[in-house]
Design an enzyme around this catalytic site. Structure first.
Site, PDB file in Angstrom:
ATOM      1  N   PHE A  60      92.192   7.090  32.220  1.00 41.25           N
ATOM      2  CA  PHE A  60      93.466   7.470  32.828  1.00 41.25           C
ATOM      3  C   PHE A  60      94.390   7.982  31.725  1.00 41.25           C
ATOM      4  O   PHE A  60      94.668   7.270  30.762  1.00 41.25           O
ATOM      5  CB  PHE A  60      94.105   6.292  33.570  1.00 41.25           C
ATOM      6  CG  PHE A  60      95.299   6.722  34.367  1.00 41.25           C
ATOM      7  CD1 PHE A  60      95.137   7.299  35.624  1.00 41.25           C
ATOM      8  CD2 PHE A  60      96.582   6.605  33.848  1.00 41.25           C
ATOM      9  CE1 PHE A  60      96.241   7.740  36.354  1.00 41.25           C
ATOM     10  CE2 PHE A  60      97.691   7.038  34.570  1.00 41.25           C
ATOM     11  CZ  PHE A  60      97.507   7.607  35.826  1.00 41.25           C
ATOM     12  N   ASP A  84      90.238  15.538  38.983  1.00 49.45           N
ATOM     13  CA  ASP A  84      89.628  14.218  38.936  1.00 49.45           C
ATOM     14  C   ASP A  84      88.516  14.183  39.989  1.00 49.45           C
ATOM     15  O   ASP A  84      87.402  14.623  39.738  1.00 49.45           O
ATOM     16  CB  ASP A  84      90.748  13.203  39.202  1.00 49.45           C
ATOM     17  CG  ASP A  84      90.328  11.771  39.028  1.00 49.45           C
ATOM     18  OD1 ASP A  84      89.488  11.493  38.177  1.00 49.45           O
ATOM     19  OD2 ASP A  84      90.862  10.906  39.756  1.00 49.45           O
ATOM     20  N   ARG A  93     105.760  11.440  31.079  1.00 53.26           N
ATOM     21  CA  ARG A  93     105.572  12.889  31.233  1.00 53.26           C
ATOM     22  C   ARG A  93     106.051  13.658  30.006  1.00 53.26           C
ATOM     23  O   ARG A  93     105.574  14.738  29.709  1.00 53.26           O
ATOM     24  CB  ARG A  93     106.357  13.409  32.449  1.00 53.26           C
ATOM     25  CG  ARG A  93     105.818  12.949  33.786  1.00 53.26           C
ATOM     26  CD  ARG A  93     106.462  13.749  34.912  1.00 53.26           C
ATOM     27  NE  ARG A  93     106.299  13.145  36.213  1.00 53.26           N
ATOM     28  CZ  ARG A  93     105.226  13.277  36.982  1.00 53.26           C
ATOM     29  NH1 ARG A  93     104.200  13.967  36.563  1.00 53.26           N
ATOM     30  NH2 ARG A  93     105.162  12.707  38.178  1.00 53.26           N
ATOM     31  N   GLU A 127      96.977  23.783  37.327  1.00 52.77           N
ATOM     32  CA  GLU A 127      96.882  22.342  37.611  1.00 52.77           C
ATOM     33  C   GLU A 127      96.800  21.565  36.298  1.00 52.77           C
ATOM     34  O   GLU A 127      96.333  22.087  35.282  1.00 52.77           O
ATOM     35  CB  GLU A 127      95.635  22.109  38.499  1.00 52.77           C
ATOM     36  CG  GLU A 127      95.339  20.680  38.869  1.00 52.77           C
ATOM     37  CD  GLU A 127      96.434  19.994  39.684  1.00 52.77           C
ATOM     38  OE1 GLU A 127      97.560  19.886  39.184  1.00 52.77           O
ATOM     39  OE2 GLU A 127      96.125  19.504  40.791  1.00 52.77           O
ATOM     40  N   ASP A 128      97.236  20.326  36.324  1.00 54.00           N
ATOM     41  CA  ASP A 128      97.177  19.509  35.106  1.00 54.00           C
ATOM     42  C   ASP A 128      95.793  18.899  34.888  1.00 54.00           C
ATOM     43  O   ASP A 128      95.250  18.948  33.790  1.00 54.00           O
ATOM     44  CB  ASP A 128      98.253  18.400  35.138  1.00 54.00           C
ATOM     45  CG  ASP A 128      98.231  17.569  36.424  1.00 54.00           C
ATOM     46  OD1 ASP A 128      97.391  17.833  37.313  1.00 54.00           O
ATOM     47  OD2 ASP A 128      99.071  16.652  36.543  1.00 54.00           O
TER      48      ASP A 128
HETATM   49  P1  5GP Z   1      91.957  14.791  42.359  1.00 51.65           P
HETATM   50  O1  5GP Z   1      92.371  15.244  43.720  1.00 51.65           O
HETATM   51  O2  5GP Z   1      91.148  15.827  41.606  1.00 51.65           O
HETATM   52  O3  5GP Z   1      91.286  13.458  42.404  1.00 51.65           O
HETATM   53  O4  5GP Z   1      93.239  14.444  41.538  1.00 51.65           O
HETATM   54  C1  5GP Z   1      94.182  15.317  41.166  1.00 51.65           C
HETATM   55  C2  5GP Z   1      95.474  14.609  40.856  1.00 51.65           C
HETATM   56  O5  5GP Z   1      95.316  13.204  40.566  1.00 51.65           O
HETATM   57  C3  5GP Z   1      96.077  15.202  39.616  1.00 51.65           C
HETATM   58  O6  5GP Z   1      96.837  16.348  39.913  1.00 51.65           O
HETATM   59  C4  5GP Z   1      96.906  14.063  39.092  1.00 51.65           C
HETATM   60  O7  5GP Z   1      98.155  14.058  39.739  1.00 51.65           O
HETATM   61  C5  5GP Z   1      96.145  12.818  39.505  1.00 51.65           C
HETATM   62  N1  5GP Z   1      95.326  12.294  38.393  1.00 51.65           N
HETATM   63  C6  5GP Z   1      93.985  12.283  38.312  1.00 51.65           C
HETATM   64  N2  5GP Z   1      93.561  11.739  37.158  1.00 51.65           N
HETATM   65  C7  5GP Z   1      94.679  11.408  36.472  1.00 51.65           C
HETATM   66  C8  5GP Z   1      94.901  10.819  35.176  1.00 51.65           C
HETATM   67  O8  5GP Z   1      94.009  10.481  34.394  1.00 51.65           O
HETATM   68  N3  5GP Z   1      96.210  10.647  34.823  1.00 51.65           N
HETATM   69  C9  5GP Z   1      97.252  11.002  35.627  1.00 51.65           C
HETATM   70  N4  5GP Z   1      98.478  10.778  35.155  1.00 51.65           N
HETATM   71  N5  5GP Z   1      97.076  11.557  36.838  1.00 51.65           N
HETATM   72  C10 5GP Z   1      95.792  11.766  37.261  1.00 51.65           C
END
Ligand code: 5GP
Length: 177
Positions: A153, A104, A166, A100-101
């Site tokens: 962000f 959050d 990207r 995963e990238d």
């Molecule tokens: P979560 O479900 O943990 O809230 O979020 C996961 C997804 O939200 C990540 O895979 C990503 O796509 C998006 N996301 C969360 N924080 C960021 C951020 O700071 N930048 C970007 N570009 N995407 C984010």
């Protein structure tokens, strides 16, 4: 046009990312020595991380891809995430590592982990390049993590804002206008 230099600051330079990926690659190779690993890349943000990480591994790996929808406002509380593109192969009895990238709120991975675990892999772990622990809505701890970052962000190295950025080689924080 979004690509405006004043609006972003470098948070993690490319060289630091490369060094961290070597470290992660060594650790994961050691942990899975003698085993075959299936890397499950979460599209699209994790593709750049996947491509560098897989080349830092010294064990046999296969790759597959999964795409999930970001939850809309209505689904945040339930944590329901929709699978837009599923894996092409069965993971039953296999060692699986989700790539995963960023984590959050934790909702995406909580859902994905549960969903994949129900398919009976032999083992299931998660590696994330970035983690924003302050933002968690549900508890989720990755098995491997590149960098913990503050509540900003971020874009670059696979991560987007409206599909832009990207291709940046470093991780940048987007400054609010
Ligand atoms: P979560 O479900 O943990 O809230 O979020 C996961 C997804 O939200 C990540 O895979 C990503 O796509 C998006 N996301 C969360 N924080 C960021 C951020 O700071 N930048 C970007 N570009 N995407 C984010």
């Amino acid at each position: 046009m979004l690509d405006n230099e004043e609006k972003k600051e470098i948070l993690i330079p490319a060289a630091e990312i490369a060094a961290k990926i070597k470290e992660l690659g060594d650790k994961i190779s050691e942990d899975y020595a003698g085993k075959e690993l299936l890397l499950v890349c979460v599209l699209k943000g994790a593709v750049v991380f996947l491509s560098d990480l897989m080349r830092a591994l010294k064990i046999p790996v296969k790759v597959d891809f999964i795409a999930v929808s970001s939850y809309g406002a209505a689904t945040v509380s339930s944590g329901v995430v929709r699978i837009l593109k599923d894996l092409e192969q069965s993971i039953e009895g296999r060692h699986v590592l989700i790539v995963e990238d960023i984590i959050d709120t934790g909702l995406t991975l909580k859902y994905l982990h549960k969903n994949l675990w129900e398919r009976k892999p032999r083992s299931l772990r998660v590696v994330t390049l970035l983690d924003k622990p302050e933002r968690r809505k549900v508890s989720f701890t990755p098995d491997y993590c590149g960098f913990q970052i503050p509540d900003k962000f971020v874009v670059g190295y696979g991560l987007d804002f409206n599909e832009y950025y990207r291709s940046l080689p470093e991780i940048c924080a987007l400054k609010k206008p």
